[in-house]
Design an enzyme around this catalytic site. Structure first.
Site, short mmCIF file in Angstrom:
data_model
loop_
_atom_site.label_atom_id
_atom_site.label_comp_id
_atom_site.label_asym_id
_atom_site.label_seq_id
_atom_site.Cartn_x
_atom_site.Cartn_y
_atom_site.Cartn_z
N THR A 1 0.79 -1.05 -0.24
CA THR A 1 0.08 -0.02 0.09
C THR A 1 0.85 1.21 0.09
O THR A 1 1.78 1.47 0.82
CB THR A 1 -1.08 0.20 1.12
OG1 THR A 1 -1.83 -1.20 1.27
CG2 THR A 1 -1.79 1.11 1.28
N PHE B 1 1.14 5.14 0.92
CA PHE B 1 0.38 6.20 1.57
C PHE B 1 1.08 7.58 1.24
O PHE B 1 2.25 7.76 0.84
CB PHE B 1 0.88 5.91 2.95
CG PHE B 1 -0.02 4.79 3.65
CD1 PHE B 1 -0.95 4.75 4.37
CD2 PHE B 1 0.84 3.53 3.26
CE1 PHE B 1 -1.57 3.56 4.67
CE2 PHE B 1 0.35 2.51 4.00
CZ PHE B 1 -0.92 2.56 4.54
#
Length: 398
Positions: A281, A283
């Site tokens: 992921t 960010f």
């Protein structure tokens, strides 16, 4: 509210291009900068010195939040302390901020305060700690609350997910980048390892249902199907672990991080249960003020723009980067037809605008690089709207 000194970037010769009104340095700094970028025939970017600017709150469709409502958390200390064993008092953990519950809190001024969406043990919290190892993390119940916490000076930064290698983009945060006047100052890439959690002493074969965020459940579909476990959606992964610990039902588990297991006193009955081991992921780190981009390391620049409809118009837009040998790392289109978007301008005033499509692009170049300046100068010739969301160092740690 206090006034702060802030240099303003303007496009001298091109009025259509909206490059962010940017201010540099910390909120305590009063330094003046004289930095000038030439765009050759496309115009110039000039730093016009310092301008007193009032700290503001975002313009939204709902009412603005007034100071003095609610409290940040029940405890003075919001830094998470990991403990082993079952949490006897879950109420001792920091309570997530909400968009309607934002009031100033005293800080020692030494630690960076970083907001994230979720509760302690969330992957977003892990990303914040990766970016700022000694930070004080502040949980928020929604993405919107994290944006507002930064704008209201309650925290210094916000770390929010923008895309996952398996689940795709988090579209809500793309839209919020235009609704608020924050700047991208960095990025964090975090490897996601999902764990199957249960109450102490429970075996995975005893589990009949499991709580977690819909994306986490989808990323573990094969493992959960083999176990024959019923999947129940929850707001976030760490919140699911918290719910399992609070409910005390031995036939209910959660898909969350190993850190969440430690915080809520749960057992890890299975590790790395995601279907795809390459689960990452990305960010974004958001702040009130941008950083001054350089050329000493690998930089990335994020922009958003709109175009008139017509044959080959998107090809022309992308060509401005290809002609200058600039690599694109991300392109995201968001349909906006018949749905107005409230866009906040440099004065923090919002207005409803109609666009057919919004195009978000990340490219590998710093705004200090003449190639990037020339590319944006070229793009503004046919873009109806253009905003630079940030120019920041790339995370190359993976």
């Amino acid at each position: 509210m206090a006034l702060k000194a802030a240099p303003i970037w303007v496009s001298v010769n091109r009025s259509r291009l909206q490059f962010d009104a940017t201010d540099f340095g910390s909120k305590r700094s009063s330094r003046r900068f004289t930095v000038r970028f030439g765009l050759e025939k496309y115009g110039k970017w000039e730093c016009c010195g310092s301008l007193a600017q009032r700290a503001t709150i975002p313009v939204e469709n709902e009412e603005q939040v007034k100071p003095g409502l609610g409290t940040i958390c029940e405890d003075d200390e919001t830094q998470i302390t990991e403990t082993k064993g079952f949490h006897k008092d879950l109420n001792s953990l920091p309570r997530p901020l909400s968009a309607a519950d934002l009031t100033p809190q005293a800080s020692d001024g030494l630690k960076v305060r970083v907001a994230y969406q979720g509760v302690p043990g969330a992957y977003s919290e892990a990303a914040a700690i990766k970016a700022y190892p000694k930070c004080e993390t502040v949980p928020c119940d929604q993405f919107e609350a994290a944006f507002k916490a930064v704008e209201l000076w309650l925290v210094d930064k916000a770390v929010l997910p923008i895309e996952n290698s398996v689940g795709g983009s988090i579209h809500r945060n793309y839209d919020l980048l235009l609704r608020h006047r924050l700047h991208i100052v960095g990025e964090v890439q975090l490897v996601i390892n999902h764990c199957l959690l249960a109450l102490p002493g429970v075996r995975k074969e005893e589990l009949k249902r499991v709580f977690s965020h819909p994306q986490a459940l989808a990323q573990c579909e094969m493992t959960l199907t083999k176990l024959g476990i019923v999947r129940v959606n929850h707001d976030d992964t760490a919140g699911a672990a918290q719910a399992v610990a609070a409910n005390g039902q031995r036939d209910t588990g959660a898909v969350a991080s190993a850190r969440a297991a430690e915080i809520y006193g749960l057992d890890i009955v299975a590790q790395r249960i995601q279907d795809n081991s390459e689960n990452v992921t990305r960010f974004l780190i958001l702040a009130r003020e941008p950083i001054i981009p350089g050329t000493d390391k690998a930089y990335k620049t994020s922009i958003v723009f709109t175009l008139d409809e017509g044959p080959g118009i998107l090809f022309k837009a992308l060509a401005v980067f290809a002609l200058r040998n600039i690599n694109l790392t991300k392109i995201e289109s968001r349909p906006q037809r018949k749905r107005p978007l409230r866009v906040v301008d440099d004065t923090n005033r919002g207005s409803a605008k109609y666009f057919d499509y919004l195009f978000y692009i990340d490219f590998e170049a710093s705004m200090a690089d003449p190639r990037a300046q020339n590319a944006l100068g070229h793009l503004q010739e046919f873009a109806r709207f253009l905003r630079v969301l940030g120019s920041y160092p790339m995370d190359t740690s993976l």
